[in-house]
Scaffold this motif. Structure first.
Motif, PDB file in Angstrom:
ATOM      1  N   VAL A  80       7.810   2.574   4.668  1.00  0.00           N
ATOM      2  CA  VAL A  80       7.293   3.780   3.979  1.00  0.00           C
ATOM      3  C   VAL A  80       7.481   3.667   2.589  1.00  0.00           C
ATOM      4  O   VAL A  80       8.656   3.517   2.177  1.00  0.00           O
ATOM      5  N   SER A  81       6.375   3.554   1.683  1.00  0.00           N
ATOM      6  CA  SER A  81       6.669   3.515   0.450  1.00  0.00           C
ATOM      7  C   SER A  81       6.197   4.796  -0.565  1.00  0.00           C
ATOM      8  O   SER A  81       4.981   5.213  -0.228  1.00  0.00           O
ATOM      9  N   ILE A  82       6.602   5.073  -1.561  1.00  0.00           N
ATOM     10  CA  ILE A  82       6.358   6.281  -2.393  1.00  0.00           C
ATOM     11  C   ILE A  82       5.820   5.895  -3.365  1.00  0.00           C
ATOM     12  O   ILE A  82       6.505   5.161  -4.303  1.00  0.00           O
ATOM     13  N   GLY A  83       4.580   6.298  -3.790  1.00  0.00           N
ATOM     14  CA  GLY A  83       4.054   6.051  -4.906  1.00  0.00           C
ATOM     15  C   GLY A  83       3.892   7.162  -5.975  1.00  0.00           C
ATOM     16  O   GLY A  83       3.575   6.806  -7.385  1.00  0.00           O
ATOM     17  N   ALA A  84       4.076   8.269  -5.357  1.00  0.00           N
ATOM     18  CA  ALA A  84       4.015   9.478  -6.432  1.00  0.00           C
ATOM     19  C   ALA A  84       5.260  10.189  -6.090  1.00  0.00           C
ATOM     20  O   ALA A  84       4.949  11.128  -4.986  1.00  0.00           O
ATOM     21  N   ILE A  85       6.481  10.012  -6.646  1.00  0.00           N
ATOM     22  CA  ILE A  85       7.566  11.204  -6.525  1.00  0.00           C
ATOM     23  C   ILE A  85       7.284  12.591  -6.359  1.00  0.00           C
ATOM     24  O   ILE A  85       7.669  13.387  -5.451  1.00  0.00           O
ATOM     25  N   SER A  86       6.255  12.967  -7.442  1.00  0.00           N
ATOM     26  CA  SER A  86       6.071  14.386  -7.180  1.00  0.00           C
ATOM     27  C   SER A  86       5.167  14.989  -5.880  1.00  0.00           C
ATOM     28  O   SER A  86       5.355  16.153  -5.695  1.00  0.00           O
ATOM     29  N   ALA A  87       4.758  14.057  -5.254  1.00  0.00           N
ATOM     30  CA  ALA A  87       3.933  14.379  -3.916  1.00  0.00           C
ATOM     31  C   ALA A  87       5.054  14.747  -2.865  1.00  0.00           C
ATOM     32  O   ALA A  87       4.642  15.225  -2.221  1.00  0.00           O
ATOM     33  N   LEU A  88       6.015  14.162  -3.062  1.00  0.00           N
ATOM     34  CA  LEU A  88       7.178  14.402  -1.932  1.00  0.00           C
ATOM     35  C   LEU A  88       8.032  15.624  -2.164  1.00  0.00           C
ATOM     36  O   LEU A  88       8.665  15.706  -3.191  1.00  0.00           O
ATOM     37  N   TRP A 102      -7.469   4.534   5.473  1.00  0.00           N
ATOM     38  CA  TRP A 102      -6.906   3.698   6.567  1.00  0.00           C
ATOM     39  C   TRP A 102      -7.181   2.153   6.674  1.00  0.00           C
ATOM     40  O   TRP A 102      -8.315   1.850   5.796  1.00  0.00           O
ATOM     41  N   TYR A 103      -6.228   1.257   6.732  1.00  0.00           N
ATOM     42  CA  TYR A 103      -6.461  -0.083   6.678  1.00  0.00           C
ATOM     43  C   TYR A 103      -6.157  -0.787   8.104  1.00  0.00           C
ATOM     44  O   TYR A 103      -5.088  -0.508   8.541  1.00  0.00           O
ATOM     45  N   GLU A 104      -7.038  -1.421   8.492  1.00  0.00           N
ATOM     46  CA  GLU A 104      -6.688  -2.231  10.033  1.00  0.00           C
ATOM     47  C   GLU A 104      -5.615  -3.321   9.479  1.00  0.00           C
ATOM     48  O   GLU A 104      -4.847  -3.591  10.363  1.00  0.00           O
ATOM     49  N   GLN A 105      -5.742  -3.918   8.172  1.00  0.00           N
ATOM     50  CA  GLN A 105      -4.566  -5.068   7.594  1.00  0.00           C
ATOM     51  C   GLN A 105      -4.190  -4.224   6.209  1.00  0.00           C
ATOM     52  O   GLN A 105      -4.998  -4.403   5.331  1.00  0.00           O
ATOM     53  N   ALA A 106      -3.235  -3.520   6.204  1.00  0.00           N
ATOM     54  CA  ALA A 106      -2.611  -2.728   5.264  1.00  0.00           C
ATOM     55  C   ALA A 106      -2.148  -3.868   3.823  1.00  0.00           C
ATOM     56  O   ALA A 106      -1.599  -4.811   4.507  1.00  0.00           O
ATOM     57  N   PRO A 107      -2.285  -3.397   2.613  1.00  0.00           N
ATOM     58  CA  PRO A 107      -1.779  -4.311   1.545  1.00  0.00           C
ATOM     59  C   PRO A 107      -0.319  -4.405   1.745  1.00  0.00           C
ATOM     60  O   PRO A 107       0.364  -3.329   2.441  1.00  0.00           O
ATOM     61  N   THR A 108       0.392  -5.537   1.475  1.00  0.00           N
ATOM     62  CA  THR A 108       1.797  -5.626   1.595  1.00  0.00           C
ATOM     63  C   THR A 108       2.492  -5.638   0.087  1.00  0.00           C
ATOM     64  O   THR A 108       3.499  -6.041   0.014  1.00  0.00           O
ATOM     65  N   THR A 109       1.505  -5.811  -0.834  1.00  0.00           N
ATOM     66  CA  THR A 109       1.937  -5.844  -2.267  1.00  0.00           C
ATOM     67  C   THR A 109       3.089  -4.499  -2.483  1.00  0.00           C
ATOM     68  O   THR A 109       2.585  -3.528  -1.883  1.00  0.00           O
ATOM     69  N   PRO A 110       4.027  -4.659  -3.219  1.00  0.00           N
ATOM     70  CA  PRO A 110       4.976  -3.642  -3.634  1.00  0.00           C
ATOM     71  C   PRO A 110       4.270  -2.473  -4.116  1.00  0.00           C
ATOM     72  O   PRO A 110       3.485  -2.369  -4.973  1.00  0.00           O
ATOM     73  N   VAL A 111       4.504  -1.273  -3.705  1.00  0.00           N
ATOM     74  CA  VAL A 111       4.190   0.208  -4.522  1.00  0.00           C
ATOM     75  C   VAL A 111       4.897   0.475  -5.539  1.00  0.00           C
ATOM     76  O   VAL A 111       6.248   0.596  -5.268  1.00  0.00           O
ATOM     77  N   ARG A 112       4.317   0.356  -6.667  1.00  0.00           N
ATOM     78  CA  ARG A 112       5.025   0.840  -7.724  1.00  0.00           C
ATOM     79  C   ARG A 112       4.751   2.326  -8.303  1.00  0.00           C
ATOM     80  O   ARG A 112       3.558   2.606  -8.643  1.00  0.00           O
ATOM     81  N   PRO A 113       5.537   3.076  -8.472  1.00  0.00           N
ATOM     82  CA  PRO A 113       5.152   4.532  -8.996  1.00  0.00           C
ATOM     83  C   PRO A 113       4.747   4.266 -10.460  1.00  0.00           C
ATOM     84  O   PRO A 113       4.945   3.783 -11.080  1.00  0.00           O
ATOM     85  N   GLY A 114       3.468   5.242 -10.631  1.00  0.00           N
ATOM     86  CA  GLY A 114       3.120   5.138 -11.899  1.00  0.00           C
ATOM     87  C   GLY A 114       1.594   6.104 -12.047  1.00  0.00           C
ATOM     88  O   GLY A 114       1.672   7.084 -11.348  1.00  0.00           O
ATOM     89  N   ARG A 115       0.789   5.667 -12.679  1.00  0.00           N
ATOM     90  CA  ARG A 115      -0.530   6.536 -12.760  1.00  0.00           C
ATOM     91  C   ARG A 115      -1.391   6.211 -11.686  1.00  0.00           C
ATOM     92  O   ARG A 115      -2.581   6.634 -11.921  1.00  0.00           O
ATOM     93  N   SER A 116      -1.066   5.444 -10.950  1.00  0.00           N
ATOM     94  CA  SER A 116      -2.199   5.124  -9.675  1.00  0.00           C
ATOM     95  C   SER A 116      -2.497   6.139  -8.967  1.00  0.00           C
ATOM     96  O   SER A 116      -1.454   7.237  -8.581  1.00  0.00           O
ATOM     97  N   PRO A 117      -3.526   6.436  -8.171  1.00  0.00           N
ATOM     98  CA  PRO A 117      -3.892   7.582  -7.252  1.00  0.00           C
ATOM     99  C   PRO A 117      -2.972   7.298  -6.136  1.00  0.00           C
ATOM    100  O   PRO A 117      -3.057   8.296  -5.378  1.00  0.00           O
TER     101      PRO A 117
END
Length: 287
Positions: free
Chosen positions: A26-34, A81-96
């Protein structure tokens, strides 16, 4: 905003694909969402998904032995949804990207939110009712408890505009701006009609139309991939989001009333006896 039919379809879609799998990351991309901190989001890792459920417009993913992931997508949120999800690290920032969940088979999903007004809410809780807004939800309009008598009691409890009653999650859970417009159009009822002015026949018609409108929308949405649900919803709407276009029932022009952060659409011929409801921008209202 995703409403009952789309959220139910997402819950079914997610349940079919995630149930029985172990959460690997589980990776958090937006701290404000949690919105919660205990249990931690990391406590989901290693847990087996046992199923999904809908509470109004909330998604509930249950794990065993462990907590629930409870999500409200708000106005601009979505589940990808991804049948094969990205494995690149999630970095908090301005991404959706707000949250990424990876499963043991490599599949997974992202929770995303477009725009600058971040309202998507993620809760990790021992019980869904630990979320105050879930605990306060009213009757589900597709549940057996939503009877004509129950709707009549809600309408009589306090005088309010019928559109407001349909949208109030503490009274009826799962209906938002779009489907309240659709229900009232199908029921041939003004959005400004006062609930205590409704006759028994009006309440019965509103009840039947509410259930039928939501059931039809759910039937269209069920079984579709998450990526198709937004477009499916737009194609089936009769008046919501169609201001300036012909009403598909009578061919009158669909009208709009704008508010500070939303708008409603209606057909004058079908719903208000031909009267045009004044826009709040003119500081005048017609009842």
């Amino acid at each position: 905003m995703p409403e009952l039919p789309e959220v139910e379809a997402l819950v079914q879609f997610l349940g079919e694909r995630a149930t029985g799998h172990v959460i690997a990351q589980v990776s958090i991309g937006a701290i404000s969402a949690l919105k919660t901190f205990s249990p931690a989001a990391s406590d989901l890792v290693g847990r087996t998904v046992t199923g999904t459920q809908r509470h109004g417009k909330w998604i509930d993913l249950a794990t065993d032995p462990g907590p629930h992931l409870v999500v409200h997508l708000a106005r601009a949120g979505w589940l990808r949804w991804y049948e094969q999800a990205p494995t690149t690290p999630v970095r908090p920032g301005r991404s959706p990207l707000a949250l990424r969940v990876l499963l043991d088979d490599g599949s997974g999903f992202d929770l995303t939110e477009a725009g600058t007004r971040k309202r998507l809410a993620v809760h990790v809780v021992a019980d869904p009712r630990d979320v105050a807004m879930v605990a306060s939800l009213g009757v589900d309009p597709l549940a057996p408890e939503f009877t004509v008598e129950r709707l009549g009691e809600l309408a009589a409890a306090r005088n309010q505009q019928v559109k407001g009653l349909l949208r109030d999650q503490r009274q009826i859970a799962g209906i938002g701006n779009a489907y309240s417009d659709e229900i009232l159009h199908a029921a041939r009822m003004s959005p400004y009609a006062q609930t205590r002015s409704l006759l028994p026949a009006d309440v019965a018609r509103l009840h039947a139309t509410t259930r039928e409108t939501l059931r039809q929308a759910l039937a269209v949405s069920s079984g579709r991939p998450a990526a198709e649900l937004k477009d499916t919803k737009r194609r089936t709407l009769q008046v919501h989001g169609r201001a300036g276009l012909p009403c598909p029932v009578c061919s009158d022009t669909v009208r709009e009333v704008s508010f500070a952060d939303s708008a409603l659409q209606y057909c004058p011929t079908c719903q208000t006896g031909g009267r045009i409801l004044a826009d709040r921008r003119t500081s005048k209202f017609l009842k």
